[in-house]
Write an enzyme that holds these catalytic residues in place. Structure first.
Site, PDB file in Angstrom:
ATOM      1  N   ASP A 136       0.552  -1.154  -0.271  1.00 18.55           N
ATOM      2  CA  ASP A 136      -0.003   0.211   0.098  1.00 18.55           C
ATOM      3  C   ASP A 136       1.280   1.233  -0.054  1.00 18.55           C
ATOM      4  O   ASP A 136       0.355   2.296  -0.655  1.00 18.55           O
ATOM      5  CB  ASP A 136      -0.550  -0.644   1.438  1.00 18.55           C
ATOM      6  CG  ASP A 136      -2.162  -0.885   1.476  1.00 18.55           C
ATOM      7  OD1 ASP A 136      -2.770  -0.962  -0.242  1.00 18.55           O
ATOM      8  OD2 ASP A 136      -2.794  -0.800   1.546  1.00 18.55           O
TER       9      ASP A 136
ATOM     10  N   TYR B 206      -9.895  -0.416   3.446  1.00 16.79           N
ATOM     11  CA  TYR B 206      -9.125   0.059   4.984  1.00 16.79           C
ATOM     12  C   TYR B 206      -8.577   0.784   5.597  1.00 16.79           C
ATOM     13  O   TYR B 206      -8.106   2.010   4.593  1.00 16.79           O
ATOM     14  CB  TYR B 206      -7.469  -1.236   4.764  1.00 16.79           C
ATOM     15  CG  TYR B 206      -8.250  -2.627   5.078  1.00 16.79           C
ATOM     16  CD1 TYR B 206      -8.309  -2.637   6.369  1.00 16.79           C
ATOM     17  CD2 TYR B 206      -8.411  -3.837   4.420  1.00 16.79           C
ATOM     18  CE1 TYR B 206      -8.454  -4.037   7.769  1.00 16.79           C
ATOM     19  CE2 TYR B 206      -8.584  -5.226   5.103  1.00 16.79           C
ATOM     20  CZ  TYR B 206      -8.855  -5.196   7.029  1.00 16.79           C
ATOM     21  OH  TYR B 206      -9.533  -6.510   7.835  1.00 16.79           O
TER      22      TYR B 206
END
Lengths: 718, 718
Positions: free
Chosen positions: B361, B449
């Site tokens: 990420d 998320y």
């Protein structure tokens, strides 16, 4: 920690008189006993405690039980004494009562009970000592008679009493050799403060009598005598015969470490710390706390209801923890009973004066009896409620542990869930919910060490059980003042933490009894293993993945768990008879966090006695007598009544009433920062719902709004 | 999580216009951009966010750097654009700027710098893309020229830009086959919200071009489209050629899960939660916070001083963390630089539509660019200070991330140390000190998320680095509505968490770069192993003990650590040239807590790329180019520039400038409670002083006194 200390005073008789006062004080002056007594040569002002806002304990003389699990009241404690005084075997000689607590009704009865129902016959569970024999009795308080009586059910003895400790110190101090050894070091007995480490059990030679060790420290110039060991002096005292059975002095030539920088009391500090001051900060609830404590012990908060009580041995017991279902509003059972069952603290030093320091603090001393009043504003925040403990001294009289448990809502500035969407998305969402929890806390000062126990309840159904460690190191005297003085060939048992002070390496293991009842008593323990699988050729560009595989533990053998980072599992307690709307069994999981394992040899006597630490998780069939992981009679026990022994029966545990045992561990290699008082270290584990709720139970929880928050001003004293 | 989403609108042009507005907005209306835009068909009220007290960001147009590590200012960002516009290789074609950040001066220069000194020449570090080539440039802002320029230094591409994401979605939505597949399911394109998972790298076929995956969800009836996957539809888009290079539809017949109960916004809830409301509670500091933020980035609090800045890729960077010595008052170095270097999230599903979900990420999307404004009172407490991020969009224009970091003093009702003495002792001591800490926090919403990063500073010298997870699961559609419908032969890749919704098992690994400088840059990494030793016969009644044995790591090979519960160690970073008065080397230790290890096959492509998770701890020789554990160019990288590759050089690390890398891991087997939004889960590790201070540095800290605490009332709205 690990040793109950007692202080020698010049006027020893005066001290003894005070001690008797402690054992017998009247409830109406209970709140004073901790704050008025003999003058210490080292002046101790208690004003700071009072300034912190001491919460005067209630008068408990007229307390009545209102729940089957309520602890014994003052009147019931008095009745126990009356019954036992006229009990035939004790007519000529009243035994020392080492433990008097509620003999809880059978679980099925408690489960069937509802508010307004009459209480079941109240019974007291008594462990007494008479002529070196351990007596385990049940006293029926309604019938006023002994209902059950067993003598020496296992090896070992009950928890030592405060009387035992003062006896041992008195016997030691009147021992001629101690006087000689002290004089040889230029110390007078009146400057010594002696502590009473338990002896453990190291073979048949220690079977025949109840012994205790006595070691002394120099309290000259400091209240922190723990940092001034008179190293190498150990007396072994026969508590019942009141005689010294062994005396060793191997420490002559080891200087007593100096007092400089050992003092930790605020009023004794002569300097400010080297940091900018922190502005006043406080958890504020101007509308008051959101929880209630009904009938003294039933705590109701948000979606939780549970029974909370002090306990002389476990410290604090949570019973019948139930949480409201997020869909139906129904109260559902999670935990029938949870508490710290044993606390094992082995020190790593084979020295003649150290090898025995392998404490089982709950069973040897008691976590409740050593849980002193919490310090308001510093142990617990301003928005706390305090609960007193009503305990029993060895002569059968009750005494109070005031402010022993605090209960408060915690808000630490964290969120309970949140989500944002990035702005390029049409949904411009910024959702977050502040996290507020409820904490029940106590702090046991088992001699030098302080153990803080937190049970924290979250609105999402999670229970976090946290143990924090502070207090004083148990240190060892050494001739060395500097690391460079330590010969290469010398194997020290810990680092030098101050001049002439070794911080001996040690472990802490806290074993929790967790009688999980997910909706109903009959549950199943399921290990959900994450297994690495290789894909078959051509199946996927991925070569490997983890797959969750469930293994039902059929018997106790299947449920002895050593945690493995590279073979990970989740540990579920499910109700196989109750499923979610999707068909998932409802459950909770035990979620370990940072922990440590005991690495001692299984045949090492302390590890045999503390074999309950051989695994991090065990599951046993419920048995009302199996409460104490180290055995009912842990003092000098041989390990014949531990969790490890019970588990060996390998009972069926599938779809049965089961108890989960979790051991939280710490390795402690001390460092200079731990001197002279240790910064708090914490670790925890969680009980967490897993398919217990149909969905996130706090989905609908409201956020905090500015309009609801208090308007505060600096206090008038500014 | 793991996927950047973008929404299809009927009027797609309108959306694109808005997006351009986002990339180019003027600072004076930055605070509005998140709250005014197109109408969503699903009404979203933003009033609640505003009610929470939105902190209007400052005007940053006139910011000037005042510290060598200060991030690029608006004026500097504009200068970068000007310089590159007239840079010869870019004259005909301006590249897309995927990352523009400060090119930090050499460490020795920064260490020599002091307040009042002139700044070193300011440079910008730029990663740009042009014609499929990655350009890495250093722009000298003082000289107004490109100082360094490398093309394609390693495999991989820079972080995707927001433009890339919107391009990919646009390309996908205009693909005829998607239209057909949607229609076949009875869905219109206008109801789809599409997300853009990164493709990972799965072999030579993916070398030649920059690709991205596009998958779509049904946003009908909910803002929580993540819970409504249109399963089995995956488009692979060539971002630069703007074309679909692969289309798969394997999911026909899998129903889109329903919208019921997926909505999580407060204003969309029609019921109260099933619990008693919680009274208002707040952290109050009526005299204000005790910290200051000087010159925008220097944080001073209690005994700590550090530099804090937002970063487009790492999210938040702590630099030059120094703590005041408790004896001398001197400021001493602890950490030169600390930040989240990479975040690896492999999903455990080999399916054609899932195998590639193995996100990095930080390197693929950026933790700063996805760190949305924090929600006051709910993400951070009332006593928070907020810091904005000044970032750069792909056309070289700057944009603000307002309220991206919050900084606050935390008081959770805990103690920092305590000790009581039992009353039978002459010393009637009740000493406790309340614990107040300082927290720097940000929350990255990387698609579904949310990752909350906390750096918590304690007055006892400890730094706790905590990662919390919330947001939405990445879920998989399934035909099953009930567990009983799942055939025994079907291997699901996660539990059923709602009707037709599988919560796919996955892991999270967050690797931190910790450039420890204990007093000085040259440090040594020491593993202090606790080794079981057997006593020799007759030595002691004890059979075994643990002894601490130190092992100096001489080279990088010696410092690759897999944590072992049954072979425990402490991990010290010491300064071998600086010793305490006792001769102990001054140091800090890395203290792991609960964590998880990656178990994937080392030859599995995602694990090769994320080989930095092969150990929990690594130590490398400092090298200013080794910042990003997954490589500078992580997108579609092959793993040729990871921490694992650097470590293989096996450089000397004893008494050298070293960097510690710690990976915090989570296994996540979802459950129904994670639906539709996940309760926060946290884990942390600590950097803790070990013989760094001569003694407990908070020995002299004052307790809290009632007289100092605020007087609060419910707010006027009651």
């Amino acid at each position: 920690m690990e040793a109950i200390s007692s202080t020698l005073r010049c006027a020893f008789i005066f001290f003894t008189a005070l001690f008797l006062l402690f054992l017998s004080w009247h409830p109406l002056n209970n709140s004073d006993i901790f704050y008025t007594s003999s003058k210490n040569r080292i002046r101790t002002k208690f004003s700071s405690v009072l300034e912190h806002g001491f919460h005067k304990p209630k008068n408990h003389l007229k307390d009545n039980p209102s729940h089957p699990l309520d602890p014994l009241t003052v009147q019931e404690i008095n009745k126990v004494r009356t019954v036992l005084s006229s009990y035939e075997p004790f007519l000529s000689n009243f035994p020392a009562l080492h433990s008097v607590s509620l003999d809880e009704p059978d679980k099925d009865k408690v489960l069937s009970w509802g508010k307004g129902h009459p209480l079941f016959p109240r019974k007291a569970f008594v462990i007494a000592l008479l002529n070196g024999q351990s007596h385990v009795l049940s006293v029926d308080l309604d019938l006023g008679r002994v209902a059950n009586h067993i003598i020496n059910p296992t090896s070992g003895y009950p928890m030592v009493s405060m009387t035992d400790l003062s006896t041992a110190v008195r016997v030691a101090l009147s021992h001629q050799q101690l006087n000689i050894s002290a004089a040889r070091r230029g110390l007078s007995l009146s400057e010594l403060t002696c502590v009473t480490p338990s002896p453990g059990w190291y073979g048949p030679g220690e079977d025949v009598r109840r012994i205790i060790k006595v070691q002394c420290f120099l309290s000259r110039g400091t209240t922190n005598y723990y940092m001034r060991p008179v190293e190498g002096l150990t007396l072994t005292v026969d508590i019942d015969k009141k005689e010294v059975v062994n005396f060793t002095d191997t420490g002559f030539g080891i200087p007593v470490p100096r007092a400089t920088y050992t003092e930790y009391r605020y009023e004794a500090q002569d300097k400010q710390p080297e940091m900018e001051p922190i502005n006043p900060i406080s958890l504020e609830q101007p509308k008051g706390p959101s929880f209630t404590v009904e009938d003294g012990h039933i705590v109701k908060w948000a979606n939780w209801v549970f029974h909370l009580k002090p306990d002389q041995r476990a410290g604090m017991v949570i019973s019948r923890a139930t949480v409201r279902d997020s869909e139906t509003g129904e109260l559902r059972s999670v935990l029938y009973k949870g508490f710290a069952s044993e606390l094992f603290v082995p020190y790593m030093d084979p020295d003649e004066n150290w090898y025995f320091k392998t404490y089982m603090d709950a069973g040897e001393y008691g976590l409740g009896i050593t849980a002193m009043p919490l310090v308001p504003l510093n142990d617990c925040p301003r928005n706390s409620y305090y609960m007193d403990g009503t305990f029993v001294s060895s002569d059968g009289k009750y005494f109070l542990q005031p402010n022993m448990i605090c209960l408060f809502e915690r808000y630490a500035g964290d969120a309970s869930w949140r989500h944002s969407e990035i702005p390029v998305i049409g949904f411009k969402i910024r959702e977050a919910r502040a996290k507020v929890t409820l904490v029940a806390r106590m702090a046991a000062s088992v001699g030098n060490y302080d153990y803080i126990f937190d049970w924290e309840f979250q609105t999402d159904g999670l229970i976090r059980i946290k143990v924090s460690l502070s207090g004083m190191l148990m240190v060892k005297g050494t001739p060395h003042e500097h690391v460079y003085q330590i010969p290469y060939t010398e194997k020290t048992t810990g680092p030098l933490v101050s001049e002439n002070v070794i911080g001996v390496v040690h472990d802490h293991f806290i074993t929790f009894h967790l009688d999980m009842d997910i909706d109903e008593p009959n549950n199943t323990f399921v290990k959900v293993n994450l297994v690495k699988e290789e894909t078959f050729p051509g199946e996927s560009p991925r070569k490997s993945l983890l797959r969750a595989k469930s293994h039902v533990a059929k018997t106790e053998d299947d449920a002895r768990i050593k945690l493995k980072l590279y073979d990970p599992s989740e540990f579920h307690v499910i109700n196989p008879s109750k499923r979610s709307r999707l068909g998932n069994p409802t459950g909770y999981k035990v979620v370990p966090s940072g922990t440590a394992a005991s690495l001692l040899d299984h045949l090492d006597p302390p590890q045999t006695r503390a074999a309950f630490t051989n695994n991090q998780i065990w599951v046993t069939r419920y048995n009302r007598t199996e409460q104490w992981a180290g055995g009912l009679l842990a003092y000098q026990s041989k390990g014949d009544d531990t969790l490890a022994v019970w588990s060996r029966r390998n009972r069926d545990i599938e779809n049965k009433d089961i108890v989960v045992w979790y051991t939280l561990g710490f390795h402690h290699i001390p460092c200079q920062e731990d001197f002279p008082v240790m910064p708090m270290v914490s670790s925890s584990f969680d009980l967490k719902p897993v398919n217990f709720f149909e969905r996130n139970p706090i989905l609908r929880a409201p956020p905090m709004f500015e309009k609801d928050l208090p308007v505060c001003q600096p206090s008038a004293s500014f």
